[in-house]
Design a protein around this motif. Structure first.
Motif, PDB file in Angstrom:
ATOM      1  N   ASP A  68       0.812  -1.219   0.000  1.00 16.28           N
ATOM      2  CA  ASP A  68       0.000   0.000   0.000  1.00 16.28           C
ATOM      3  C   ASP A  68       0.848   1.273   0.000  1.00 16.28           C
ATOM      4  O   ASP A  68       0.317   2.376   0.133  1.00 16.28           O
ATOM      5  N   SER A  70       3.317   1.857   2.207  1.00 15.14           N
ATOM      6  CA  SER A  70       3.854   2.163   3.528  1.00 15.14           C
ATOM      7  C   SER A  70       5.373   2.055   3.546  1.00 15.14           C
ATOM      8  O   SER A  70       6.050   2.716   4.337  1.00 15.14           O
ATOM      9  N   LYS A 164       2.962   8.531  13.208  1.00 18.26           N
ATOM     10  CA  LYS A 164       3.622   9.435  12.271  1.00 18.26           C
ATOM     11  C   LYS A 164       4.992   9.859  12.802  1.00 18.26           C
ATOM     12  O   LYS A 164       5.975   9.867  12.060  1.00 18.26           O
ATOM     13  N   LYS A 218       0.211   2.981   6.665  1.00 16.01           N
ATOM     14  CA  LYS A 218      -0.539   4.036   5.973  1.00 16.01           C
ATOM     15  C   LYS A 218      -2.015   3.677   5.874  1.00 16.01           C
ATOM     16  O   LYS A 218      -2.895   4.509   6.124  1.00 16.01           O
ATOM     17  N   THR A 219      -2.308   2.436   5.542  1.00 11.90           N
ATOM     18  CA  THR A 219      -3.703   1.992   5.496  1.00 11.90           C
ATOM     19  C   THR A 219      -4.338   2.063   6.869  1.00 11.90           C
ATOM     20  O   THR A 219      -5.472   2.553   7.025  1.00 11.90           O
ATOM     21  N   ASP A 222      -5.016   5.649   7.782  1.00 13.85           N
ATOM     22  CA  ASP A 222      -5.728   6.447   6.772  1.00 13.85           C
ATOM     23  C   ASP A 222      -4.904   7.649   6.334  1.00 13.85           C
ATOM     24  O   ASP A 222      -5.401   8.769   6.206  1.00 13.85           O
ATOM     25  N   THR A 223      -3.617   7.419   6.094  1.00 16.49           N
ATOM     26  CA  THR A 223      -2.723   8.480   5.625  1.00 16.49           C
ATOM     27  C   THR A 223      -2.030   8.019   4.348  1.00 16.49           C
ATOM     28  O   THR A 223      -0.796   7.958   4.286  1.00 16.49           O
ATOM     29  N   GLU A 224      -2.836   7.723   3.322  1.00 14.05           N
ATOM     30  CA  GLU A 224      -2.309   7.126   2.105  1.00 14.05           C
ATOM     31  C   GLU A 224      -1.316   8.022   1.374  1.00 14.05           C
ATOM     32  O   GLU A 224      -0.467   7.537   0.624  1.00 14.05           O
ATOM     33  N   LYS A 225      -1.387   9.359   1.587  1.00 15.05           N
ATOM     34  CA  LYS A 225      -0.500  10.272   0.872  1.00 15.05           C
ATOM     35  C   LYS A 225       0.811  10.531   1.614  1.00 15.05           C
ATOM     36  O   LYS A 225       1.646  11.297   1.150  1.00 15.05           O
ATOM     37  N   ALA A 226       0.985   9.914   2.743  1.00 14.88           N
ATOM     38  CA  ALA A 226       2.201  10.125   3.525  1.00 14.88           C
ATOM     39  C   ALA A 226       3.413   9.524   2.810  1.00 14.88           C
ATOM     40  O   ALA A 226       3.299   8.643   1.958  1.00 14.88           O
ATOM     41  N   VAL A 227       4.596  10.007   3.183  1.00 16.33           N
ATOM     42  CA  VAL A 227       5.847   9.510   2.603  1.00 16.33           C
ATOM     43  C   VAL A 227       6.140   8.121   3.165  1.00 16.33           C
ATOM     44  O   VAL A 227       6.039   7.900   4.379  1.00 16.33           O
TER      45      VAL A 227
END
Length: 434
Positions: A68, A70, A164, A218-219, A222-227
């Motif tokens: 995903d 991550s 994070k 990330k899944t 719910d932070t799919e746009k994170a690095v």
């Protein structure tokens, strides 16, 4: 995560880790005692602002996102030295490994603090991440611990901000050449389903879940746009330390089948390591306790146990206790440095036990030893790489030296026998012919 639901091990762990040689997981997260660290406020979120400070730049374009997103494959790890074989008669360097059980960034900011300490002292380290620190509390039921009900953990879980902040530290640490290992998940010790009672298959399940929480953070947040994290965790994960140093036998069987390269869950003297069932045995070691007649493990928890029974002790004694811990580590260091040059293995926790005195002691130890000539403060991965690169006959010779024993003759004479051909691709000796 509220402070009352801290990511720490509570009273149950203190009770189950009462044996003087049992290395334990994360404990009380009270006052800090480390410059720049802040005490978490009651009811405050676990994450700390500013966790990115000092982090190396992330590669602009990951070579390959994994799952995903991550994690990602971004190429060879930066700042990872190439292991070289000792030349004939060459004195071995003094290796020191500083490692951290249950590594995660919380309001104390000890992860980020010790990254700065490492950079300032030419050191790299191993961070044993607890997988549940990558899993938010509201999704705790995704964890299915062996011999326990779903969602059970003796060290709690995390919140999105804490995850994070931990990811930021893991990313920066790896890009600086540090190693990311595992301390597994729920940190179950003792009877009633502790890791010492787990089967090989149960260990495999625990390891798979620890990997999964890193590979899906990330899944789960719910932070799919994170690095993403800049490494493939299936490739990065090559070693571990078990909770409370329990369950080593079956863990090692599982680890060997899964391609691990080392274990650091045992207890040993300060002698040169050897392989055990195919894995490098890089066990915790015994060092003197200054002013006492016994030795204990090179771990903050074990001094904490011997000094104040693993509970907050007399504030007037805390400076002395920290000095005793530091001086015990230094006695072990000089015993090896001036003696057999066996690698010194040190394990700690991002904790503030007894007013943070052990964190102060570790920092002073790093500053004292890592800047010395012929000393390499490295991760377990780097130590394993170096051991793999050596002539087996040279390692056998080094293992004849007892604790603190230097060669009767000089090092050049002691290690001057003709070396065997080096493995292919290892610098420092002619490559073996295929």
């Amino acid at each position: 995560m509220a402070a009352t639901q801290r990511i720490a091990v509570g009273v149950v762990l203190v009770a189950t880790c009462a044996v003087a040689l049992a290395g334990c997981g994360i404990g009380d997260r009270g006052s800090t005692g480390v410059p720049g660290a802040k005490k978490p406020e009651q009811g405050a979120r676990r994450g700390a602002p500013g966790a990115k400070e000092g982090a190396p730049a992330q590669p602009k374009t990951p070579v390959r996102l994994i799952g995903d997103g991550s994690t990602a494959y971004t190429g060879a790890q930066p700042h990872l030295p190439r292991a070289e074989r000792l030349k004939s008669g060459q004195k071995p360097p003094q290796f020191v490994v500083f490692s951290w059980d249950g590594a995660g960034e919380d309001g104390q900011r000890l992860f980020s603090h010790f990254r700065k300490v490492a950079r300032a002292n030419n050191a790299t380290m191993t961070y044993f991440l607890s997988g549940v620190y990558m899993l938010p509390e509201e999704k705790r039921d995704l964890y299915r611990p062996p011999q326990h009900s779903p969602g059970r953990s003796d060290i709690g879980f995390n919140d999105v901000r804490g995850i994070k902040d931990t990811v930021d530290q893991l990313r920066g640490a790896w890009l600086e050449g540090n190693e990311i290992g595992t301390h597994f998940n729920g940190h179950f010790c003792g009877s009633g389903g502790g890791v010492g009672q787990w089967s090989v298959e149960e260990w495999k399940s625990e390891i798979a879940q620890a990997k999964s929480f890193v590979k899906t953070w990330k899944t789960n947040t719910d932070t799919e746009k994170a690095v993403p994290l800049p490494f493939d965790y299936d490739e990065e994960l090559i070693g571990a330390r078990t909770p409370c140093l329990e369950g080593q036998e079956n863990f090692m069987r599982a680890a060997r089948e899964l391609g691990f390269r080392y274990d650091t869950s045992g207890v040993n003297a300060q002698v040169w390591p050897q392989k055990k069932e195919g894995l490098w045995d890089l066990s915790m070691q015994l060092v003197p306790v200054p002013g006492r007649s016994f030795e204990t493990l090179t771990m903050d928890y074990n001094f904490y146990m011997n000094q104040s029974g693993a509970k907050e002790g007399d504030a007037g004694q805390q400076q002395y206790w920290g000095d005793q811990f530091r001086d015990g580590l230094l006695k072990g260091f000089y015993r090896a440095y001036d003696g057999n040059r066996a690698p010194l293995i040190i394990g700690n926790h991002f904790e503030s036990w007894n007013g943070g005195t052990y964190m102060r002691a570790v920092e002073e130890t790093i500053e004292t030893v890592c800047t010395k000539a012929e000393v390499r403060c490295v991760s377990f991965r780097q130590l394993a790489d170096w051991l793999d690169a050596q002539d087996p006959k040279v390692l056998d010779r080094l293992r004849t030296l007892k604790v603190g024993e230097a060669p009767e003759e000089d090092w050049n004479t002691f290690l001057s026998a003709g070396p065997a051909p080096a493995p292919r691709g290892v610098p420092g000796a002619p490559a073996a012919t295929p």
